[in-house]
Write an enzyme that holds these catalytic residues in place. Structure first.
Site, PDB file in Angstrom:
ATOM      1  N   HIS A 156     -26.617  -9.702  79.346  1.00 44.97           N
ATOM      2  CA  HIS A 156     -26.651 -10.476  80.589  1.00 44.97           C
ATOM      3  C   HIS A 156     -25.895 -11.793  80.474  1.00 44.97           C
ATOM      4  O   HIS A 156     -25.610 -12.428  81.494  1.00 44.97           O
ATOM      5  CB  HIS A 156     -28.102 -10.706  81.046  1.00 44.97           C
ATOM      6  CG  HIS A 156     -28.871 -11.688  80.230  1.00 44.97           C
ATOM      7  ND1 HIS A 156     -29.824 -11.315  79.322  1.00 44.97           N
ATOM      8  CD2 HIS A 156     -28.849 -13.039  80.193  1.00 44.97           C
ATOM      9  CE1 HIS A 156     -30.360 -12.378  78.772  1.00 44.97           C
ATOM     10  NE2 HIS A 156     -29.777 -13.453  79.283  1.00 44.97           N
ATOM     11  N   ASP A 187     -29.676  -4.673  76.685  1.00 46.98           N
ATOM     12  CA  ASP A 187     -29.306  -6.070  76.884  1.00 46.98           C
ATOM     13  C   ASP A 187     -28.659  -6.670  75.644  1.00 46.98           C
ATOM     14  O   ASP A 187     -29.002  -7.781  75.219  1.00 46.98           O
ATOM     15  CB  ASP A 187     -30.532  -6.887  77.308  1.00 46.98           C
ATOM     16  CG  ASP A 187     -30.143  -8.214  77.982  1.00 46.98           C
ATOM     17  OD1 ASP A 187     -28.938  -8.461  78.132  1.00 46.98           O
ATOM     18  OD2 ASP A 187     -31.048  -8.983  78.341  1.00 46.98           O
ATOM     19  N   SER A 265     -30.977 -17.215  75.310  1.00 49.02           N
ATOM     20  CA  SER A 265     -30.678 -15.785  75.285  1.00 49.02           C
ATOM     21  C   SER A 265     -29.528 -15.481  74.328  1.00 49.02           C
ATOM     22  O   SER A 265     -28.460 -16.084  74.403  1.00 49.02           O
ATOM     23  CB  SER A 265     -30.300 -15.308  76.690  1.00 49.02           C
ATOM     24  OG  SER A 265     -31.382 -15.435  77.575  1.00 49.02           O
TER      25      SER A 265
END
Length: 581
Positions: A156, A187, A265
């Site tokens: 992402h 992801d 992230s």
């Protein structure tokens, strides 16, 4: 936050202040000398990152110091090492635990150099207005070096990317990066930098096992709130199969209590007792505090092995079924699980799940069918709630066992069918959902005829049209299509009459939008490409669009074709259909 490492108490009692100063100066000298000889990344010994220091740091003597990749206690002098022992030490290399040294220079050089900040400029398609794109956005995330001149980050972070830069900790320059592979289900994404200068002085991090409950860890990354590297600490709270927010796909997930914020992230979660990566930070919860999630090392290894085996990412596999628990007593008697004859030595127990829906594009009725009771997968018995043993006192959904396999692998299943236990082999494949969970890195498809806009139904469309709480606002016809789950024939998709562009030819059809298209001139429409082919080949006087709820839209074919160009110009739309059509 893990406690700062302290040396043995004996050293603290025997050392004077003068001795402390001398030892500290010598440690810094050794670290500085070693840092000038750090080789580029070779994918060998992994390093880790020290915990965040307290605001007031007490400098203490290191219990271990680094010497040529060998861990030597600080109270052992080189002169006291015998010749044979010295030879053995020169050839025996142990993993270097940078948490075990308080030398700032060594810790920074060994660990922080492997973590990078990811800058990405992305442009998301507009699925409600599929002929245009949304405004370009700029975001940041984290990543880390894993060897073979590759950087691991979250998918992402780079989804729908136009331009990606990466920056190492402590180095002001940003380097252009290329996306090598993306796995949206898990992801994860791989990046690479072509310039050799970027890799100088870096070292690859290695992966450890799936962490245990209450295991201490350290999360490193570049969250919002500052530009420098941020280190947070916590423990493992839960290990379970969980839905990944980026894809909607359910895979193994580790819940932690360390603070994860936007920008974390893609950063590594490190075992606080070693230098190994045990997960990748990737999501949190908006409705809870101190709840974060990391992608465990087993999912990361599957992603990397998939690319190694197939040269491209092929995705995670499923059995292609939906199921219901077998906990009700009447249901158990109905399927006969308590009275059937179980095979000897097959590992089956009188428990399992009931198959509700089957992907008909993958399975024949002889392999799996609705109403079967799935007893075991690869010889592992399935409990009535759909779980299998994982570790001591831990259980996971049986889908975890299947997700560890690869495309075209064979899975043995034990099924109770009409009172008889049978064994079948299932060739595993990626799921083929009637409504795709999400679409990234590709332009949306559309088709316009006579001012009517048709699009395929995707989760992206639902969220763009109705918002995150689409399940409360979307029409039942579209929500019902999502419940259908699987395609009935290969290539099938739901075609939606999205909207009517204002024009004379569409006058009187006001208010018709977001309805499922079922047929054109009596012919069932299988997908958007099929619709465009039917319209192009049509010679009838009228175009009769059969919609859900028995509603019909009729246009004169010749008038619709003539009006399309003027309607496109009026609404500044370049083409009547997407390029792929």
């Amino acid at each position: 936050m893990p406690p700062q490492h302290r040396p043995r108490q004996a050293h603290r009692r025997d050392m004077s202040r003068t001795g402390w100063a001398a030892l500290l100066a010598f440690s810094l000298f050794v670290a500085a000398a070693g840092s000038s000889r750090v080789p580029p990344a070779t994918g060998t010994a992994a390093t880790a990152i020290p915990p965040l220091a307290r605001s007031r740091v007490r400098l203490t003597a290191p219990a271990l110091r680094l010497r040529g990749g060998i861990d030597v206690p600080s109270d052992v002098q080189e002169d006291s090492i015998a010749g044979s022992d010295r030879a053995n030490m020169a050839t025996t290399h142990h993993p270097v635990n940078i948490f075990a040294t308080s030398s700032p220079a060594a810790a920074l050089q060994a660990g922080f150099a492997s973590v990078v900040k990811v800058f990405a400029w992305t442009t998301e398609p507009h699925f409600s207005q599929p002929w245009q794109m949304r405004r370009q956005r700029h975001g940041t995330g984290s990543g880390f070096i894993i060897g073979e001149r590759r950087i691991l980050t979250n998918a992402h972070n780079v989804a729908n990317q136009n331009w990606v830069l990466v920056q190492r900790h402590g180095i002001p320059r940003k380097y252009p990066a290329k996306v090598l592979a993306v796995g949206h289900e898990c992801d994860l994404a791989l990046l690479s930098v072509e310039e050799d200068d970027f890799w100088h002085g870096t070292c690859a991090l290695e992966f450890g096992a799936v962490p245990e409950l209450q295991q201490s860890l350290v999360v490193v990354g570049f969250p919002t709130g500052g530009d420098n590297l941020c280190v947070t600490a916590g423990v493992v709270s839960r290990v379970d199969v969980h839905e990944y927010a980026h894809s909607g796909f359910s895979l193994l997930c580790v819940q932690i209590d360390a603070a994860l914020n936007s920008g974390n992230s893609g950063g590594p979660a490190l075992n606080a007792e070693s230098n190994q990566v045990i997960g990748v930070a990737f999501q949190g919860r908006e409705d809870a505090e101190n709840v974060g999630f990391i992608i465990p090392s087993s999912v990361v290894n599957h992603f990397l092995q998939d690319i190694q085996r197939n040269s491209v990412y092929t995705g995670f596999v499923t059995l292609g079924i939906t199921w219901a628990p077998l906990e009700n007593k009447s249901l158990r008697r109905f399927v006969g699980v308590d009275t059937c004859a179980l095979p000897e030595g097959g590992g089956c127990k009188r428990s399992g799940v009931v198959v509700c829906k089957v992907d008909g594009t993958r399975h024949t009725a002889d392999i799996l069918r609705t109403g079967d009771t799935l007893l075991a997968v690869d010889g592992v018995s399935i409990a009535d709630d759909g779980t299998i043993p994982f570790r001591e006192m831990e259980r996971l959904a049986f889908s975890h066992l299947v997700s560890q396999k690869f495309l075209k692998d064979v899975c043995d299943v034990t099924v109770l069918r009409e009172g008889e236990v049978v064994k079948r082999q299932v060739k595993l494949a990626s799921p083929r959902y009637l409504v795709p969970e999400c679409v990234y890195d590709s332009a949306p498809r559309y088709f316009i005829v006579g001012g009517i806009v048709f699009v395929p139904l995707t989760l992206n469309y639902m969220m763009h049209e109705f918002g995150k709480r689409y399940y409360e606002k979307a029409p039942n016809a579209l929500l019902g299509a999502m419940d259908d789950r699987f395609q009935s024939v290969p290539g099938e998709e739901v075609v939606v009459l999205s909207q009517m562009l204002a024009s004379e030819i569409c006058s009187g059809y006001d208010g018709i939008r977001n309805m499922r298209l079922e047929s054109l001139n009596g012919v069932t429409v299988h997908n958007l490409k099929h619709l465009s082919d039917l319209v192009d080949a049509c010679t009838d006087e009228f175009l009769v669009f059969g919609l859900s709820q028995t509603q019909t839209v009729v246009l004169n074919r010749e008038e619709a074709m003539e009006a399309t160009k003027a309607i496109l110009a009026q609404h500044s739309i370049a083409n009547a259909r997407s390029d792929i059509l």
